[in-house]
Design a protein around this motif. Sequence first.
Motif, PDB file in Angstrom:
ATOM      1  N   ALA A   1       0.820  -1.211   0.000  1.00  0.00           N
ATOM      2  CA  ALA A   1       0.000   0.000   0.000  1.00  0.00           C
ATOM      3  C   ALA A   1       0.856   1.264   0.000  1.00  0.00           C
ATOM      4  O   ALA A   1       0.476   2.287  -0.576  1.00  0.00           O
ATOM      5  CB  ALA A   1      -0.921   0.003   1.219  1.00  0.00           C
ATOM      6  N   GLN A   2       2.017   1.215   0.643  1.00  0.00           N
ATOM      7  CA  GLN A   2       2.865   2.412   0.707  1.00  0.00           C
ATOM      8  C   GLN A   2       3.362   2.777  -0.696  1.00  0.00           C
ATOM      9  O   GLN A   2       3.402   3.943  -1.073  1.00  0.00           O
ATOM     10  CB  GLN A   2       4.036   2.145   1.673  1.00  0.00           C
ATOM     11  CG  GLN A   2       4.934   3.326   1.920  1.00  0.00           C
ATOM     12  CD  GLN A   2       4.280   4.431   2.751  1.00  0.00           C
ATOM     13  OE1 GLN A   2       3.198   4.272   3.300  1.00  0.00           O
ATOM     14  NE2 GLN A   2       4.933   5.575   2.815  1.00  0.00           N
TER      15      GLN A   2
ATOM     16  N   VAL B   1      -8.425   6.931   5.879  1.00  0.00           N
ATOM     17  CA  VAL B   1      -8.408   5.519   6.269  1.00  0.00           C
ATOM     18  C   VAL B   1      -9.754   5.228   6.959  1.00  0.00           C
ATOM     19  O   VAL B   1      -9.839   5.213   8.179  1.00  0.00           O
ATOM     20  CB  VAL B   1      -7.218   5.196   7.205  1.00  0.00           C
ATOM     21  CG1 VAL B   1      -7.094   3.687   7.422  1.00  0.00           C
ATOM     22  CG2 VAL B   1      -5.918   5.756   6.637  1.00  0.00           C
TER      23      VAL B   1
ATOM     24  N   LEU C   1      -6.504  -2.050   6.200  1.00  0.00           N
ATOM     25  CA  LEU C   1      -6.951  -2.743   7.416  1.00  0.00           C
ATOM     26  C   LEU C   1      -8.387  -3.256   7.310  1.00  0.00           C
ATOM     27  O   LEU C   1      -8.941  -3.761   8.277  1.00  0.00           O
ATOM     28  CB  LEU C   1      -6.810  -1.797   8.613  1.00  0.00           C
ATOM     29  CG  LEU C   1      -5.358  -1.427   8.943  1.00  0.00           C
ATOM     30  CD1 LEU C   1      -5.249  -0.036   9.523  1.00  0.00           C
ATOM     31  CD2 LEU C   1      -4.749  -2.450   9.880  1.00  0.00           C
TER      32      LEU C   1
ATOM     33  N   SER D   1      -4.057  -3.909   0.362  1.00  0.00           N
ATOM     34  CA  SER D   1      -2.795  -4.597   0.664  1.00  0.00           C
ATOM     35  C   SER D   1      -3.079  -5.932   1.336  1.00  0.00           C
ATOM     36  O   SER D   1      -4.119  -6.097   1.983  1.00  0.00           O
ATOM     37  CB  SER D   1      -1.984  -3.722   1.616  1.00  0.00           C
ATOM     38  OG  SER D   1      -0.889  -4.428   2.134  1.00  0.00           O
TER      39      SER D   1
ATOM     40  N   ARG E   1       4.659  -8.165   0.418  1.00  0.00           N
ATOM     41  CA  ARG E   1       4.842  -6.888  -0.280  1.00  0.00           C
ATOM     42  C   ARG E   1       3.905  -6.803  -1.484  1.00  0.00           C
ATOM     43  O   ARG E   1       4.341  -6.510  -2.606  1.00  0.00           O
ATOM     44  CB  ARG E   1       6.306  -6.661  -0.722  1.00  0.00           C
ATOM     45  CG  ARG E   1       7.339  -6.702   0.363  1.00  0.00           C
ATOM     46  CD  ARG E   1       7.048  -5.860   1.581  1.00  0.00           C
ATOM     47  NE  ARG E   1       6.673  -4.479   1.320  1.00  0.00           N
ATOM     48  CZ  ARG E   1       5.664  -3.869   1.970  1.00  0.00           C
ATOM     49  NH1 ARG E   1       4.933  -4.495   2.889  1.00  0.00           N
ATOM     50  NH2 ARG E   1       5.368  -2.636   1.688  1.00  0.00           N
TER      51      ARG E   1
HETATM   52  C1  LIG Z   1      -3.227   2.381   7.021  1.00  0.00           C
HETATM   53  C2  LIG Z   1      -2.003   1.690   6.490  1.00  0.00           C
HETATM   54  N1  LIG Z   1      -1.639   1.875   5.212  1.00  0.00           N
HETATM   55  C3  LIG Z   1      -0.559   1.288   4.698  1.00  0.00           C
HETATM   56  C4  LIG Z   1       0.237   0.465   5.449  1.00  0.00           C
HETATM   57  C5  LIG Z   1       1.442  -0.153   4.818  1.00  0.00           C
HETATM   58  O1  LIG Z   1       1.039  -1.197   4.021  1.00  0.00           O
HETATM   59  P1  LIG Z   1       2.036  -2.028   3.094  1.00  0.00           P
HETATM   60  O2  LIG Z   1       2.795  -2.960   3.996  1.00  0.00           O
HETATM   61  O3  LIG Z   1       1.122  -2.762   2.172  1.00  0.00           O
HETATM   62  O4  LIG Z   1       2.922  -1.066   2.375  1.00  0.00           O
HETATM   63  C6  LIG Z   1      -0.094   0.234   6.790  1.00  0.00           C
HETATM   64  C7  LIG Z   1       0.760  -0.597   7.639  1.00  0.00           C
HETATM   65  O5  LIG Z   1       0.715  -0.522   8.831  1.00  0.00           O
HETATM   66  C8  LIG Z   1      -1.249   0.858   7.312  1.00  0.00           C
HETATM   67  O6  LIG Z   1      -1.618   0.678   8.584  1.00  0.00           O
END
Ligand SMILES: Cc1ncc(COP(=O)(O)O)c(C=O)c1O
Length: 488
Positions: A176-177, A254, A290, A315, A325
């Motif tokens: 997601a990042q 979120v 989440l 994700s 990932r």
């Molecule tokens: C709201 C949120 N977005 C994104 C992420 C990161 O996700 P990813 O591991 O898929 O990059 C997290 C991880 O804690 C998260 O809580």
Amino acid sequence: MSPSLNPSALARLLGAWNLGAAPAYRELADVVRLLIMDGRIPLDVALPSERALAQTLGLSRTTVTAAYAGLREQGFLSAGQGSRGRTGIPHRTVPVSAPGVALPDGILDLAYASLPATGEVVHRAFADALTDLPALLPGFGYDALGVPALREAIAERYTAAGVPTTASQILVTSGAQHALNIVLRTLAGRQQRVLVDHPTYPNALDAIRASGSRIIPVPLPPPTAAGAAASPGWDMDAMVAALQQQRPAMAYMVPDFHNPTGRLMSDLQRRRLVRAAAASGTVLVVDETLRALNLDGGTTSPLAAFSAAVVSIGSLSKSHWAGLRTGWIRAEEDLLGRFIATRTTMDLGGPVVEQLAAAGLVRSLEEPLGARLATLRENRTVLLELLAEHLPDWQPERPAGGLTVWCRLPAASSTALTVIAPEFGIRLAAGPRFGAGGAFEQFLRVPFTLPPDQLETAVRALRSAQDRLDAAPQLRRTLKPAPAVAIA
Ligand SMILES: Cc1ncc(COP(=O)(O)O)c(C=O)c1O
């Protein structure tokens, strides 16, 4: 040569560190230690030479030497490098002297809210992926959109959840990042505004800052007591007003088990939000990382069910394992085309075996979730009970889902707690990491991802750390108090 931090960059990060509450060398070491633990000073970088830092900060060299010596002793700076030690995190915890606290093997990490893999299920998905791999080996192996089997599986899940979706609306990312960075690079940037719910996920805030955009924080209503029946949700009036007045290019939200509060946005609020975003010309980007961790069984539709223009990020990191990932973006085809163009400036696709494994996991998403949710429900109960027993003056908010409890502290001591936490065997993420402009000094996020026995050790350690602060209130002033944030 390892990277190094120049003295003025470090001075900027230090801010108003010298409050005279303790000897200068101690205050300096404390703040540098916090910045390292908090990730604001990266690991394995060389700090400025003692002479250069002393000159920049207007200190005697002896003060900087003593601060660096303290950091070396505690394991935050490598030894034997002269004055150019490199930053690090100590591997061994300092023995815990407080009564009632068992000595853990290593530091208990309460800064991460993440779970181990859904064991056997993830392993089996990789075994199946290897069986499927030969069919793809004759291809080039580059696929900027993602492996079709995975895109189809993700599209089917959206369709089943009431959001009709085709594989051509899905872009697979490395989590997601990565997805958020692609979206930011496409939609935001200098001169642009990005609205966020406040508090929010720290790495998202960092990504928005790095994009050069201006953050428009809209506060969530204050938490209600842990026992309260109704969640305070979102302040939709404030959200609508900020959209109307600021007309941000993008909003990052979120709504599904919000990090850090664990709140779930109601369908009523979702409907209002998409209407207001459409009226202000704002692209609504929702992070559904989440969404699968629904602990109370609340029923809501994904935000994209209310408007085709919503961009959804997902994700497998929290439902299955961050080590996969694997994440994705769902958007209308035109916009997705722009995201794909941005993506290829960063990388040319994800690894194929991981995507094949992820496709299997997405096709049978529910299989490992039941056990995961049962564990998380129990952990949530245990953590809330432990907090009520050992820290009765903390006010934890009961989360409807997700992995964390957001606690209001009796005083603005989150940063100070984070600084001294390793001495008690725990690592914390300070409240201000979840906000803009130093907000949330009176809050701490506590994850319930550790098993109950470790949660007990962690909460007892928090109690001991809190006692230490209560006994030495000047420690609390080691760092500058959070300024009031300007909120639109
Ligand atoms: C709201 C949120 N977005 C994104 C992420 C990161 O996700 P990813 O591991 O898929 O990059 C997290 C991880 O804690 C998260 O809580």
